[in-house]
Scaffold this motif. Structure first.
Motif, short mmCIF file in Angstrom:
data_model
loop_
_atom_site.label_atom_id
_atom_site.label_comp_id
_atom_site.label_asym_id
_atom_site.label_seq_id
_atom_site.Cartn_x
_atom_site.Cartn_y
_atom_site.Cartn_z
N GLY A 158 4.77 1.11 -9.07
CA GLY A 158 4.04 2.13 -8.36
C GLY A 158 4.74 2.45 -7.05
O GLY A 158 5.01 1.56 -6.25
N VAL A 159 5.08 3.72 -6.84
CA VAL A 159 5.84 4.12 -5.65
C VAL A 159 5.10 5.26 -4.94
O VAL A 159 4.64 6.20 -5.57
N ASP A 160 5.00 5.15 -3.59
CA ASP A 160 4.37 6.22 -2.82
C ASP A 160 5.23 6.68 -1.64
O ASP A 160 4.78 7.47 -0.81
N GLY A 161 6.45 6.17 -1.59
CA GLY A 161 7.36 6.55 -0.51
C GLY A 161 7.40 5.57 0.63
O GLY A 161 8.25 5.68 1.51
N VAL A 185 8.68 4.50 -13.28
CA VAL A 185 8.20 4.63 -11.91
C VAL A 185 7.15 5.74 -11.86
O VAL A 185 7.41 6.87 -12.27
N VAL A 186 5.97 5.41 -11.33
CA VAL A 186 4.88 6.38 -11.30
C VAL A 186 4.33 6.53 -9.88
O VAL A 186 4.45 5.64 -9.05
N ALA A 187 3.73 7.69 -9.64
CA ALA A 187 3.13 7.97 -8.33
C ALA A 187 1.92 8.85 -8.52
O ALA A 187 1.78 9.56 -9.53
N VAL A 215 -3.68 5.85 -12.41
CA VAL A 215 -2.33 5.98 -12.97
C VAL A 215 -1.82 4.62 -13.43
O VAL A 215 -1.31 4.47 -14.55
N LEU A 216 -1.95 3.62 -12.58
CA LEU A 216 -1.42 2.30 -12.88
C LEU A 216 -2.25 1.57 -13.93
O LEU A 216 -1.71 0.84 -14.75
N LEU A 225 4.33 -5.53 -17.39
CA LEU A 225 4.16 -5.94 -15.99
C LEU A 225 4.08 -4.72 -15.09
O LEU A 225 4.89 -3.80 -15.20
N ILE A 226 3.08 -4.73 -14.21
CA ILE A 226 2.97 -3.71 -13.16
C ILE A 226 3.44 -4.35 -11.86
O ILE A 226 3.04 -5.46 -11.51
N VAL A 227 4.28 -3.63 -11.12
CA VAL A 227 4.77 -4.13 -9.83
C VAL A 227 4.38 -3.14 -8.74
O VAL A 227 4.69 -1.95 -8.83
N VAL A 228 3.69 -3.63 -7.74
CA VAL A 228 3.28 -2.79 -6.61
C VAL A 228 3.59 -3.53 -5.31
O VAL A 228 3.75 -4.76 -5.30
N GLY A 229 3.63 -2.79 -4.23
CA GLY A 229 3.88 -3.39 -2.93
C GLY A 229 2.59 -3.74 -2.22
O GLY A 229 1.56 -3.11 -2.43
N SER A 230 2.65 -4.76 -1.39
CA SER A 230 1.51 -5.13 -0.57
C SER A 230 1.69 -4.55 0.82
O SER A 230 2.77 -4.62 1.40
N ARG A 231 0.62 -3.97 1.36
CA ARG A 231 0.68 -3.40 2.70
C ARG A 231 0.51 -4.47 3.78
O ARG A 231 0.44 -4.16 4.97
N GLY A 232 0.42 -5.74 3.37
CA GLY A 232 0.28 -6.80 4.35
C GLY A 232 -1.08 -6.89 4.98
O GLY A 232 -1.26 -7.53 6.01
N LEU A 233 -2.09 -6.25 4.35
CA LEU A 233 -3.45 -6.33 4.87
C LEU A 233 -4.07 -7.66 4.48
O LEU A 233 -3.81 -8.19 3.40
N HIS A 234 -4.91 -8.21 5.33
CA HIS A 234 -5.53 -9.49 5.05
C HIS A 234 -7.03 -9.42 5.23
O HIS A 234 -7.55 -8.53 5.91
N GLY A 235 -7.72 -10.39 4.62
CA GLY A 235 -9.16 -10.49 4.81
C GLY A 235 -9.89 -9.23 4.40
O GLY A 235 -9.60 -8.61 3.39
N LEU A 236 -10.86 -8.83 5.20
CA LEU A 236 -11.70 -7.68 4.86
C LEU A 236 -10.91 -6.38 4.78
O LEU A 236 -11.28 -5.47 4.03
N LYS A 237 -9.83 -6.27 5.54
CA LYS A 237 -9.04 -5.04 5.51
C LYS A 237 -8.43 -4.80 4.14
O LYS A 237 -8.10 -3.67 3.79
#
Length: 262
Positions: A158-161, A185-187, A215-216, A225-237
């Motif tokens: 999954g790619v969003d730029g 690659v999908v968006a 989409v995913l 396998l689906i591969v996505v990036g993590s935005r580094g958000l933690h906990g409730l966020k």
């Protein structure tokens, strides 16, 4: 750092949660498949012996049963991964796994999917949900596959730029190369998408006019396998993030690449 080196870094020190369920054994199998040469896998079982106290006068017997079950779970996992190291620790499973990941500087945590709906997982505080929200490294939510020897031959990224999605694409492409497979690659044009940046990351990008999760999810029906990036958000966020929702709902295994592994 080239793509192969980045992939090697991600799959170098794998921490695999083991709880005696078939789902956790699936995680062991997927972890072994992804482990790079000279990498390591740690099988971790956590028994929360404090719960035995609720058995009152039978607490000692309850603790013994928990110990036996935990040892049996580790033995089953060890039979699949005889070269892996193993540990049996006491405490809250999610908290202990997160601490162990920090201590070992794990590059990937692998856990099984127990088939719970996302909302149930969030309410119950499942280990998988906690790992996705709070892990200091990438996370694999593993599911059963038809052909373990061929997995993962088909990979969807999954790619969003964003930089995080660029990292996910790099790992997905490297895995496809390593296992002689293909990467798609999908968006989504319905969510935050930097089309120019996304096409720079992957010129073969497929843009679709439905939300990214949809989409995913659709892609997971026919891929390994689906591969996505993590935005580094933690906990409730992190609640409700695309990666968190996808990992709980997808039909395939899902790899959430942590920042720094791209």
């Amino acid at each position: 750092m080239n793509a192969q080196a980045r992939e090697a870094q991600l799959f170098d020190r794998i921490l695999c949660g083991v709880d005696g369920t078939p789902a956790s054994l699936d995680a062991v199998r997927r972890a072994l498949r992804l482990q790079v040469e000279h990498g390591s896998v740690l099988l971790l079982t956590v028994a929360n012996f404090a719960q035995a106290a609720h058995a009152g006068m039978a607490a000692s017997h309850a603790a013994e049963l928990m110990q036996n079950e935990a040892e049996a779970a580790l033995a089953d996992a060890q039979s699949i991964a005889p070269s892996a190291s193993s540990k049996l620790l006491d405490g809250d499973p999610a908290a202990v796994m997160l601490t162990q990941a920090e201590i070992d500087r794990a590059t990937l945590i692998a856990v099984g999917s127990h088939g719970r709906r996302r909302v149930a997982g969030l309410l119950l505080g499942t280990v998988a949900a906690r790992m996705l929200r709070d892990a200091p490294c990438s996370v694999l939510v593993a599911r059963a596959v038809r052909d373990a020897e061929a997995w993962p031959r088909t990979v969807v990224a999954g790619v969003d730029g964003s930089l995080e999605s660029a990292a996910a694409f790099t790992v997905a492409r490297s895995l496809a190369t390593r296992f002689g497979g293909s990467v798609r690659v999908v968006a989504s044009t319905k969510d935050q998408l930097d089309g120019e940046a996304a096409r720079a990351i992957a010129p073969e990008l497929e843009e679709q006019g439905v939300p990214a999760v949809e989409v995913l999810m659709a892609a997971s029906e026919s891929t390994d396998l689906i591969v996505v990036g993590s935005r580094g958000l933690h906990g409730l966020k992190a609640l409700g993030s695309v990666s968190e929702r996808l990992a709980h709902q997808a039909r395939s295994s899902v790899l959430v690449v942590h920042p720094g592994h791209g």
